[in-house]
Enzyme design. Sequence first.
Site, PDB file in Angstrom:
ATOM      1  N   ASN A 141       2.536   7.474  -5.914  1.00  0.00           N
ATOM      2  CA  ASN A 141       1.284   6.741  -6.132  1.00  0.00           C
ATOM      3  C   ASN A 141       1.161   5.654  -5.064  1.00  0.00           C
ATOM      4  OD1 ASN A 141      -0.831   5.176  -7.044  1.00  0.00           O
ATOM      5  ND2 ASN A 141       0.247   4.409  -8.851  1.00  0.00           N
ATOM      6  N   TRP A 142       0.284   5.900  -4.102  1.00  0.00           N
ATOM      7  CA  TRP A 142       0.170   4.983  -2.963  1.00  0.00           C
ATOM      8  C   TRP A 142      -0.599   3.699  -3.311  1.00  0.00           C
ATOM      9  CZ3 TRP A 142      -1.437   8.660   1.684  1.00  0.00           C
ATOM     10  CH2 TRP A 142      -0.393   9.561   1.909  1.00  0.00           C
ATOM     11  N   LYS A 143      -1.248   3.682  -4.465  1.00  0.00           N
ATOM     12  CA  LYS A 143      -2.079   2.530  -4.857  1.00  0.00           C
ATOM     13  C   LYS A 143      -3.091   2.215  -3.742  1.00  0.00           C
ATOM     14  CE  LYS A 143       1.635   1.217  -7.840  1.00  0.00           C
ATOM     15  NZ  LYS A 143       2.336   0.215  -8.597  1.00  0.00           N
ATOM     16  N   HIS A 167      -3.071   4.360 -15.663  1.00  0.00           N
ATOM     17  CA  HIS A 167      -2.034   3.550 -15.017  1.00  0.00           C
ATOM     18  C   HIS A 167      -2.139   2.111 -15.519  1.00  0.00           C
ATOM     19  CE1 HIS A 167       0.206   1.362 -11.972  1.00  0.00           C
ATOM     20  NE2 HIS A 167       0.833   2.498 -11.742  1.00  0.00           N
ATOM     21  N   GLU A 176      -1.981  -0.620 -14.101  1.00  0.00           N
ATOM     22  CA  GLU A 176      -2.845  -1.512 -13.301  1.00  0.00           C
ATOM     23  C   GLU A 176      -4.315  -1.305 -13.671  1.00  0.00           C
ATOM     24  OE1 GLU A 176      -1.140  -0.526  -9.486  1.00  0.00           O
ATOM     25  OE2 GLU A 176       0.668  -1.592 -10.087  1.00  0.00           O
ATOM     26  N   GLU A 179       5.942   4.228 -17.979  1.00  0.00           N
ATOM     27  CA  GLU A 179       6.093   3.183 -16.973  1.00  0.00           C
ATOM     28  C   GLU A 179       6.038   1.807 -17.637  1.00  0.00           C
ATOM     29  OE1 GLU A 179       4.904   4.535 -12.820  1.00  0.00           O
ATOM     30  OE2 GLU A 179       3.052   3.986 -13.812  1.00  0.00           O
ATOM     31  N   GLY A 194       6.610  -2.416  -9.635  1.00  0.00           N
ATOM     32  CA  GLY A 194       6.471  -3.271  -8.454  1.00  0.00           C
ATOM     33  C   GLY A 194       7.300  -4.543  -8.508  1.00  0.00           C
ATOM     34  N   SER A 241       9.687   0.774 -10.246  1.00  0.00           N
ATOM     35  CA  SER A 241      10.732   0.384  -9.287  1.00  0.00           C
ATOM     36  C   SER A 241      11.771   1.491  -9.067  1.00  0.00           C
ATOM     37  CB  SER A 241      11.409  -0.926  -9.725  1.00  0.00           C
ATOM     38  OG  SER A 241      10.469  -1.987  -9.695  1.00  0.00           O
TER      39      SER A 241
END
Length: 258
Positions: free
Chosen positions: A9-11, A96, A98, A168, A174, A214
């Site tokens: 997942n490159w965000k 997700h 975020e 997650e 992160g 992470s």
Amino acid sequence: MRKPLLAGNWKMNPVNRQGAVDLARAVTPAAAEHVARVEVAVFPPFCWLVPVASAIDGTAVGLGAQDCYWERTGAFTGEVSAAMLAGWCDWVIVGHSERRGLFGETDEQVARKATAALEAGLSVIVAVGERADEFDSGLTEQVCRLQLSAAMQPLQAADAGRLVIAYEPVWAIGTGRNADPAHAGATMAVVRQVLDVAFGREAAAAIRVLYGGSVNAANVASYVELESCDGCLVGGASLKPDEFSTMIGAVASVEARR
Ligand code: PGA
């Protein structure tokens, strides 16, 4: 047997098109080398999906979007529908943390997105996980059960083959503070129980359950070795092609020993 999935997942990275193309191309050799044992997919931002699709065409790397909207088409400024992604994207991530935490996405919206994506023919990663305060209060299982039940509620057993759940923990994303594999393993086992109840054991057996938060080259094996883990959703480390390639090899090695 479920083939492990390593999803990058490159965000909101990288900031330019060439960087995205280079990043995608750089992981294709490792993905090809280990294609028999590991499924690899990358999730660039929307604007790089088209160039990355060309860059990885015909390779062993799958392509996914980081989000989608449930309506097919219409006056929804800024949104991209699951229907628009279908056909040339293989995957989409919904729910997700975020999206949930920073953009206020609700369980109900996550369920609508998952439903629309599956209907459009995409494979879907539904992400669930507890916040730090919930973890500290011992609420991990309860939170994951609630998030999962809400997301699974409209889905059918026939969807199971294209469904992946990513556990997650929000506090691990992160932060460099990856979850203890024992905690992750126990929670993924709970996820599997919920799936068994929701879809029946036989259909649920097709669903892969991932850990994310992470994950890096040094710790990826400690998750995929777990009985309850079918791969990892990787953020930061997926932006480092050498490290991500090493991780693909590490997952393949664990799989080879199974
Ligand atoms: P991280 O992100 O690997 O950078 O912790 C994981 C994710 O958000 O999927």
